[in-house]
Design an enzyme around this catalytic site. Structure first.
Site, PDB file in Angstrom:
ATOM      1  N   ARG A  51       1.101  -1.316   0.417  1.00 28.11           N
ATOM      2  CA  ARG A  51      -0.027   0.474  -0.196  1.00 28.11           C
ATOM      3  C   ARG A  51       0.484   1.458  -0.292  1.00 28.11           C
ATOM      4  O   ARG A  51      -0.001   2.448  -0.255  1.00 28.11           O
ATOM      5  CB  ARG A  51      -0.762  -0.255   1.145  1.00 28.11           C
ATOM      6  CG  ARG A  51      -2.148  -1.217   1.086  1.00 28.11           C
ATOM      7  CD  ARG A  51      -2.891  -1.071   2.241  1.00 28.11           C
ATOM      8  NE  ARG A  51      -1.599  -1.751   3.798  1.00 28.11           N
ATOM      9  CZ  ARG A  51      -2.692  -1.935   4.879  1.00 28.11           C
ATOM     10  NH1 ARG A  51      -3.163  -2.223   4.755  1.00 28.11           N
ATOM     11  NH2 ARG A  51      -1.551  -2.535   5.466  1.00 28.11           N
ATOM     12  N   LYS A 150       1.723 -20.248   4.063  1.00 28.80           N
ATOM     13  CA  LYS A 150       0.872 -20.327   4.251  1.00 28.80           C
ATOM     14  C   LYS A 150       0.552 -19.176   5.691  1.00 28.80           C
ATOM     15  O   LYS A 150       1.746 -18.634   5.864  1.00 28.80           O
ATOM     16  CB  LYS A 150       1.618 -21.749   5.024  1.00 28.80           C
ATOM     17  CG  LYS A 150       2.977 -21.434   6.278  1.00 28.80           C
ATOM     18  CD  LYS A 150       3.496 -22.207   7.286  1.00 28.80           C
ATOM     19  CE  LYS A 150       4.053 -21.361   8.617  1.00 28.80           C
ATOM     20  NZ  LYS A 150       4.751 -22.208   8.812  1.00 28.80           N
ATOM     21  N   LYS A 184      13.238 -27.869   0.340  1.00 25.60           N
ATOM     22  CA  LYS A 184      14.447 -28.214   1.003  1.00 25.60           C
ATOM     23  C   LYS A 184      15.071 -29.777   0.158  1.00 25.60           C
ATOM     24  O   LYS A 184      14.324 -30.539   0.181  1.00 25.60           O
ATOM     25  CB  LYS A 184      14.297 -28.417   2.306  1.00 25.60           C
ATOM     26  CG  LYS A 184      14.258 -27.075   3.129  1.00 25.60           C
ATOM     27  CD  LYS A 184      13.906 -27.784   4.478  1.00 25.60           C
ATOM     28  CE  LYS A 184      13.735 -26.105   5.152  1.00 25.60           C
ATOM     29  NZ  LYS A 184      14.940 -25.605   6.051  1.00 25.60           N
ATOM     30  N   GLU A 218      12.766 -25.944  17.377  1.00 23.05           N
ATOM     31  CA  GLU A 218      13.307 -24.552  17.150  1.00 23.05           C
ATOM     32  C   GLU A 218      14.159 -24.258  18.251  1.00 23.05           C
ATOM     33  O   GLU A 218      13.365 -24.453  19.587  1.00 23.05           O
ATOM     34  CB  GLU A 218      12.415 -23.276  16.222  1.00 23.05           C
ATOM     35  CG  GLU A 218      12.111 -23.837  15.285  1.00 23.05           C
ATOM     36  CD  GLU A 218      10.788 -23.286  14.689  1.00 23.05           C
ATOM     37  OE1 GLU A 218      11.223 -22.064  14.236  1.00 23.05           O
ATOM     38  OE2 GLU A 218       9.718 -23.307  15.087  1.00 23.05           O
ATOM     39  N   ASP A 237       0.614 -24.447  13.185  1.00 18.43           N
ATOM     40  CA  ASP A 237       1.764 -23.692  12.484  1.00 18.43           C
ATOM     41  C   ASP A 237       2.598 -24.849  11.140  1.00 18.43           C
ATOM     42  O   ASP A 237       3.771 -24.337  10.354  1.00 18.43           O
ATOM     43  CB  ASP A 237       2.638 -23.063  12.972  1.00 18.43           C
ATOM     44  CG  ASP A 237       3.346 -21.758  12.780  1.00 18.43           C
ATOM     45  OD1 ASP A 237       3.067 -21.570  11.877  1.00 18.43           O
ATOM     46  OD2 ASP A 237       4.879 -21.368  13.156  1.00 18.43           O
ATOM     47  N   HIS A 242       4.195 -28.903   7.448  1.00 15.94           N
ATOM     48  CA  HIS A 242       5.284 -29.044   6.755  1.00 15.94           C
ATOM     49  C   HIS A 242       5.154 -30.343   7.364  1.00 15.94           C
ATOM     50  O   HIS A 242       5.976 -31.372   6.674  1.00 15.94           O
ATOM     51  CB  HIS A 242       6.220 -28.221   8.374  1.00 15.94           C
ATOM     52  CG  HIS A 242       6.432 -26.833   7.771  1.00 15.94           C
ATOM     53  ND1 HIS A 242       6.274 -26.588   6.455  1.00 15.94           N
ATOM     54  CD2 HIS A 242       6.529 -25.652   8.335  1.00 15.94           C
ATOM     55  CE1 HIS A 242       5.907 -24.542   6.200  1.00 15.94           C
ATOM     56  NE2 HIS A 242       6.658 -24.787   7.564  1.00 15.94           N
ATOM     57  N   LYS A 341       8.963 -24.324  19.783  1.00 18.77           N
ATOM     58  CA  LYS A 341       9.440 -22.924  20.154  1.00 18.77           C
ATOM     59  C   LYS A 341      10.537 -23.202  21.307  1.00 18.77           C
ATOM     60  O   LYS A 341       9.960 -24.154  22.050  1.00 18.77           O
ATOM     61  CB  LYS A 341       8.937 -22.119  19.602  1.00 18.77           C
ATOM     62  CG  LYS A 341       8.453 -21.315  18.617  1.00 18.77           C
ATOM     63  CD  LYS A 341       7.470 -20.422  18.197  1.00 18.77           C
ATOM     64  CE  LYS A 341       7.479 -20.607  16.699  1.00 18.77           C
ATOM     65  NZ  LYS A 341       8.560 -20.027  15.588  1.00 18.77           N
TER      66      LYS A 341
HETATM   67  N1  LIG Z   1       7.763 -13.862   7.617  1.00 12.44           N
HETATM   68  C1  LIG Z   1       8.470 -15.256   7.896  1.00 12.44           C
HETATM   69  O1  LIG Z   1       9.447 -15.776   7.189  1.00 12.44           O
HETATM   70  C2  LIG Z   1       6.896 -15.799   6.374  1.00 12.44           C
HETATM   71  C3  LIG Z   1       6.645 -17.795   6.745  1.00 12.44           C
HETATM   72  C4  LIG Z   1       5.481 -17.836   6.123  1.00 12.44           C
HETATM   73  C5  LIG Z   1       4.631 -17.800   5.921  1.00 12.44           C
HETATM   74  N2  LIG Z   1       4.175 -16.225   5.658  1.00 12.44           N
HETATM   75  C6  LIG Z   1       3.328 -15.982   5.070  1.00 12.44           C
HETATM   76  O2  LIG Z   1       3.295 -14.649   4.370  1.00 12.44           O
HETATM   77  C7  LIG Z   1       2.535 -14.463   4.946  1.00 12.44           C
HETATM   78  C8  LIG Z   1       3.206 -12.561   4.230  1.00 12.44           C
HETATM   79  O3  LIG Z   1       4.396 -12.567   5.380  1.00 12.44           O
HETATM   80  P1  LIG Z   1       5.081 -11.577   6.813  1.00 12.44           P
HETATM   81  O4  LIG Z   1       5.732 -12.030   7.647  1.00 12.44           O
HETATM   82  O5  LIG Z   1       5.773 -11.467   4.903  1.00 12.44           O
HETATM   83  O6  LIG Z   1       3.994 -10.156   6.938  1.00 12.44           O
HETATM   84  P2  LIG Z   1       4.125  -9.008   6.689  1.00 12.44           P
HETATM   85  O7  LIG Z   1       6.397  -8.386   7.191  1.00 12.44           O
HETATM   86  O8  LIG Z   1       3.425  -8.279   8.236  1.00 12.44           O
HETATM   87  O9  LIG Z   1       3.955  -7.805   5.254  1.00 12.44           O
HETATM   88  C9  LIG Z   1       2.855  -7.652   4.671  1.00 12.44           C
HETATM   89  C10 LIG Z   1       3.086  -6.653   3.787  1.00 12.44           C
HETATM   90  O10 LIG Z   1       1.532  -6.899   2.649  1.00 12.44           O
HETATM   91  C11 LIG Z   1       1.672  -5.707   2.739  1.00 12.44           C
HETATM   92  N3  LIG Z   1      -0.073  -5.629   2.870  1.00 12.44           N
HETATM   93  C12 LIG Z   1      -0.173  -4.939   4.295  1.00 12.44           C
HETATM   94  N4  LIG Z   1      -2.058  -4.862   3.565  1.00 12.44           N
HETATM   95  C13 LIG Z   1      -2.327  -4.861   2.749  1.00 12.44           C
HETATM   96  C14 LIG Z   1      -3.248  -4.295   1.613  1.00 12.44           C
HETATM   97  N5  LIG Z   1      -4.786  -4.050   2.218  1.00 12.44           N
HETATM   98  N6  LIG Z   1      -2.688  -4.118   0.732  1.00 12.44           N
HETATM   99  C15 LIG Z   1      -1.944  -4.545  -0.226  1.00 12.44           C
HETATM  100  N7  LIG Z   1      -0.519  -4.930   0.628  1.00 12.44           N
HETATM  101  C16 LIG Z   1      -0.593  -4.735   1.876  1.00 12.44           C
HETATM  102  C17 LIG Z   1       2.523  -5.179   3.759  1.00 12.44           C
HETATM  103  O11 LIG Z   1       2.794  -3.375   3.112  1.00 12.44           O
HETATM  104  P3  LIG Z   1       2.228  -2.149   3.234  1.00 12.44           P
HETATM  105  O12 LIG Z   1       1.607  -2.130   4.588  1.00 12.44           O
HETATM  106  O13 LIG Z   1       2.713  -1.035   3.052  1.00 12.44           O
HETATM  107  O14 LIG Z   1       0.817  -2.671   2.422  1.00 12.44           O
HETATM  108  C18 LIG Z   1       3.981  -6.051   3.732  1.00 12.44           C
HETATM  109  O15 LIG Z   1       4.550  -5.610   2.479  1.00 12.44           O
HETATM  110  C19 LIG Z   1       1.660 -14.050   5.943  1.00 12.44           C
HETATM  111  O16 LIG Z   1       0.674 -14.645   4.980  1.00 12.44           O
HETATM  112  C20 LIG Z   1       2.504 -15.485   6.627  1.00 12.44           C
HETATM  113  O17 LIG Z   1       1.495 -15.623   7.451  1.00 12.44           O
HETATM  114  C21 LIG Z   1       5.328 -15.446   6.435  1.00 12.44           C
END
Ligand SMILES: NC(=O)c1ccc[n+]([C@@H]2O[C@H](COP(=O)([O-])OP(=O)(O)OC[C@H]3O[C@@H](n4cnc5c(N)ncnc54)[C@H](OP(=O)(O)O)[C@@H]3O)[C@@H](O)[C@H]2O)c1
Length: 492
Positions: A51, A150, A184, A218, A237, A242, A341
């Site tokens: 956004r 996920k 992996k 972990e 989770d 996994h 964890k």
């Molecule tokens: N982080 C990990 O290691 C990890 C691992 C496995 C799975 N996941 C999954 O991957 C997904 C993302 O995780 P994340 O950790 O990267 O989350 P995050 O750090 O909170 O990032 C979310 C992203 O989505 C954008 N966003 C939020 N609301 C939005 C909207 N209404 N329109 C457009 N963009 C929007 C945010 O930018 P703005 O707020 O600027 O819009 C940001 O770029 C989730 O489903 C999470 O469960 C993450």
């Protein structure tokens, strides 16, 4: 030994949530490595969205900073970085409103015939609205694909709802549900070990295998993700996705080929053969725990409730399960699963313990004979270890000892070890779904998980406390010891 790089076809990749944690830590570094290795062809574009309004140059600077933070210095080469950054464009798009969608449409318009990947690196609550708008703006071309992360729901019902929303816009063969464990190296190697060697397959059944253990441990706590984690817990989770995928690859029948559907058909059969754990059985076949303050790597760490700032939470940060697969191959072979964890070590492995020899021809003085074990380590040091009995070297009488044939992939193969996301993103572009979960797999996994969640919810018993930096609650040790077995500990 080096890896053969086969370039993929030219593509446009749109990353929703491009400024988020997943994108910075995993997706951008993975794309950089694939580009630096020459796998991404000239002209391929990566379009970031979130956004936040940002110019193209500001986004390129953001990408550079992610690369500098998450790609080790010795793997960064300025010669590759400049052309890599030139692939990037940026559009501010709100998934939940019309803002920015016309701009995205405009950016994609020149290339309707090329492979188009929509990577949804955003929370699952946005999957439906993003797909709706992708559909409404007619961005789904014959070569379009969508990648989702996920968690895919919190129960079978919510997973079905998400799948329905995505399925309204994309056909199943264009939906890529990522489980990065499947990318992996060791997980891939499980297939190679089982189906490219004559050695193991004849022994891979209840006649020769005593039990299987799968551990994903972990040392970290919930860090900055406590809010998300508290709504999920270890079962949703880690186990629903996994660990059950690892169970499938360990237990499945040889597929007709490595094409996506034959492999996924066999995995699905395993999920459908998991013996349901319901009602009363849940308390004896599962253990859930929650960490209390303790130490990790010699440093004092707070307990889960303190990290969360909510002393009422009953979310589990540890789970152990005694699972069984009701089919001809596995009947009577327990699969002990555990994840948590703040455990003692960061360690993920599949341990297959074979049955004891039927009779020993050796004198008692030769010492005990330990059953063979095959250990597939997923992390931290990917590799395979086969424990065998040999004669203790040297003169003197016959004494037996237990030693591992140990292969660390990092030592055996000097080439850099690619991250799972590198393989998986390239597989999406290539249109290969073998390493992605099909809808029926996800739903079958939930069907096994849901009754456990329901039974936990219905019981008044809170999760068992364990001290951070240990192997979880003592009940998890008792669970396996009741069967006369112990959790595997690597002593070599
Ligand atoms: N982080 C990990 O290691 C990890 C691992 C496995 C799975 N996941 C999954 O991957 C997904 C993302 O995780 P994340 O950790 O990267 O989350 P995050 O750090 O909170 O990032 C979310 C992203 O989505 C954008 N966003 C939020 N609301 C939005 C909207 N209404 N329109 C457009 N963009 C929007 C945010 O930018 P703005 O707020 O600027 O819009 C940001 O770029 C989730 O489903 C999470 O469960 C993450």
């Amino acid at each position: 030994m080096t890896t053969r790089i086969i370039p993929v076809d030219v593509f446009d990749l749109v990353v929703f949530g491009a400024t988020g944690d997943l994108s910075q830590r995993k997706l951008l570094p993975a794309l950089y490595h694939r580009d630096a290795d020459g796998q991404i062809p000239p002209g391929a574009r990566i379009i970031g969205t979130s956004r936040k309004p940002m110019s193209r140059d500001a986004f390129r600077a953001f990408v550079l900073s992610a690369i500098e933070t998450y790609v080790p210095a010795e793997e960064r080469n300025p010669v590759f970085i400049k052309p890599f950054l030139e692939r990037f464009d940026y559009v501010a798009v709100d998934a939940a409103s019309e803002t920015g969608w016309a701009d995205l449409e405009k950016i994609l318009a020149p290339n309707p015939d090329r492979i188009r990947v929509f990577y949804l690196a955003v929370g699952p609550d946005l999957f439906g609205s993003i797909c709706d708008r992708i559909g409404a703006h007619k961005l789904v071309t014959p070569k379009a694909r969508v990648v989702i992360e996920k968690p895919l729901g919190k129960s079978g019902e919510s997973a079905r709802a998400i799948n329905d929303e995505i399925g309204k816009v994309f056909p199943e063969q264009s939906i890529y549900r990522i489980d990065h464990y499947l990318g992996k190296e060791t997980v891939q190697n499980l297939m190679a070990l089982r189906f490219a060697n004559a050695l193991f397959e004849p022994l891979w059944n209840s006649a020769h295998i005593d039990h299987v253990q799968i551990t994903v441990a972990e040392t970290l706590g919930v860090e900055g993700r406590a809010g998300y984690y508290d709504t999920a817990g270890a079962l949703r989770d880690m186990v629903q996705n996994h660990i059950l995928q690892l169970v499938c690859l360990t237990a499945m029948e040889p597929p007709a080929s490595t094409a996506s559907d034959p492999v996924r058909d066999e995995k699905l059969k395993v999920l459908k053969s998991l013996k349901p754990i319901t009602g009363e059985a849940v308390s004896s076949a599962t253990v859930r725990g929650q960490y209390r303050a303790g130490a990790s790597g010699g440093v004092a760490v707070p307990g889960y409730l303190d990290e969360l700032g909510n002393s009422d939470s009953t979310t589990e940060t540890f789970v152990a399960i005694r699972a069984e697969i009701s089919n001809w191959r596995w009947n009577g072979v327990p699969f002990y699963l555990r994840t948590g964890k703040r455990l003692e070590k960061r360690e993920s492995e599949i341990v297959v313990t074979f049955k004891p020899i039927p009779y020993s021809v050796f004198e008692v003085t030769a010492g005990p004979i330990t059953p063979n074990r095959l250990v597939m380590r997923l992390q931290p040091d990917e590799g395979v270890k086969l424990w065998l009995m040999i004669k203790d070297p040297g003169p003197g009488g016959m004494r037996l000892t237990h030693v591992p044939l140990d292969m660390s992939f990092a030592k055996a193969f000097t080439a850099r070890h690619p991250d799972a996301y590198e393989r998986l993103i390239m597989d999406v572009v290539r249109g290969s779904q073998t390493l992605f979960m099909r809808r029926d797999e996800v739903e079958a996994a939930w069907k096994w998980i849901d009754p456990i969640l329901d039974a936990w919810k219905g019981s008044n018993e809170p999760p068992k406390p364990y001290t951070a930096g240990t192997w979880g609650p003592s009940a998890a040790v008792a669970m396996i010891e009741r069967d006369g077995r112990t959790w595997y500990e690597d002593v070599a």
